[in-house]
Enzyme design. Structure first.
Site, PDB file in Angstrom:
ATOM      1  N   TYR A 130       3.863   8.006  18.343  1.00 44.19           N
ATOM      2  CA  TYR A 130       4.281   7.938  16.929  1.00 44.19           C
ATOM      3  C   TYR A 130       5.517   8.808  16.702  1.00 44.19           C
ATOM      4  CZ  TYR A 130       4.211   8.369  11.850  1.00 44.19           C
ATOM      5  OH  TYR A 130       4.585   8.370  10.531  1.00 44.19           O
ATOM      6  N   ALA A 178       0.849  -1.201   0.000  1.00 44.08           N
ATOM      7  CA  ALA A 178       0.000   0.000   0.000  1.00 44.08           C
ATOM      8  C   ALA A 178       0.879   1.244   0.000  1.00 44.08           C
ATOM      9  CB  ALA A 178      -0.903   0.016   1.233  1.00 44.08           C
TER      10      ALA A 178
END
Ligand code: NDP
Ligand code: 8X3
Length: 255
Positions: free
Chosen positions: A155, A14
């Site tokens: 993150y 992807a």
């Protein structure tokens, strides 16, 4: 740009990884494509074989699986073992909750994918590069490796870690002929936000509302450029953002 070596891409099913596969295939590379969704890799490989005659070796791998990563990437079949470029791309974020409200199981997923997975692939493939006296590790960092934003502590920590690993690895590999780079994008429209917001497509779409994000092809073009500099040139790091983005939190929208 022509590139006729062998490239291994993690997270090639992807987004940016898939776009890198397309860009390197068009340039003439042979590809080792890895991700968990094998059917996506098969469809991509069939398309690239048809379009460019690309040879591809497919591996269904979870980058968090240390044993599988080290055994599989460390034991590639002889015709695929000489990897010229490793694109450490597999990665994700989960949510924007504050740390005090965060889900520790999701932190594990993000840290293990973005940091451990990158280290496992690097550990498996760099010894061969050192032995051959050439090779290139290209990591996908992020503006989140240069800034921190509210709800992004975990993150951002992983992408800061990618920056630290990139710099440390360059020191470790100094004198071997192996190059180490990081390409650090801002907003790129991929499945990233759908994954981050756990399948909420409307919320993911709102991230890119009324602004022009980067495309995965923009990043792939940059990764290919980094890989195709002459062997004595190491591009250390590139930060690439949409014209409509000035920082992780400052985005120009038309409405
Ligand atoms: P996508 O969600 O579109 O693609 C992520 C890819 O990573 C998929 O191929 C997925 O494959 C793979 N992946 C995720 N988890 C694992 C795992 N445990 N094991 C193996 N493969 C895994 O996201 P992007 O293309 O946007 O993200 C690619 C990289 O770019 C990430 O490192 C991301 O942090 C970084 N990045 C993205 C930005 C953006 O705005 N989109 C900006 C800056 C950096 P599968 O699910 O089949 O395993
Ligand atoms: C992805 C970009 O700004 O969502 O790395 O952290 S951001």
């Amino acid at each position: 740009m022509r590139f006729t070596g062998t490239v291994l891409i993690t997270g090639a099913s992807a987004g940016i990884g898939e776009a890198c596969a397309r860009a390197f295939a068009q340039a003439g590379a042979r590809l080792v494509l890895t991700a968990r969704r094998r059917e996506r890799l098969e469809a991509l490989a069939a398309e690239l074989a048809q379009a460019h005659g690309t040879e591809a070796h497919l591996l269904a791998l979870d980058v968090r699986d240390r044993e599988a990563m080290l055994a599989t990437l460390g034991g590639l079949p002889a015709e695929w073992a000489a990897i010229d470029v490793l694109v450490n791309n597999a990665g994700l974020a989960r949510g924007t909750e504050k740390v005090q409200a965060g889900d520790p199981a999701e932190w594990d997923e993000v840290v293990q994918t973005n940091v451990n997975g990158l280290l496992y692939a690097t550990r498996a493939l760099t010894p061969g590069m050192v032995e051959r006296g050439r090779g290139h590790v290209i990591n996908l960092g992020s503006v989140a490796g240069h800034e921190v934003y509210p709800g992004g502590a975990v993150y951002c920590a992983t992408k800061h870690a990618v920056g630290a690993i990139t710099r440390g690895l360059r020191m470790d590999l100094l004198g071997t002929g192996v190059r180490v780079s990081t390409v650090d994008p801002g907003m790129v429209e991929t499945e990233f936000s759908v994954v981050r917001f756990r399948g909420d497509q409307a919320r993911a779409d709102s991230v890119y509302r009324n602004m022009t994000p980067l495309t995965p092809a923009d990043i792939a073009d940059t990764v290919l450029w980094v890989a195709t500099r002459p062997p004595h040139v190491n591009i250390d790091e590139i930060i690439i953002k949409p014209t409509d983005q000035a920082s992780a939190t400052q985005v120009h929208r038309t409405a």
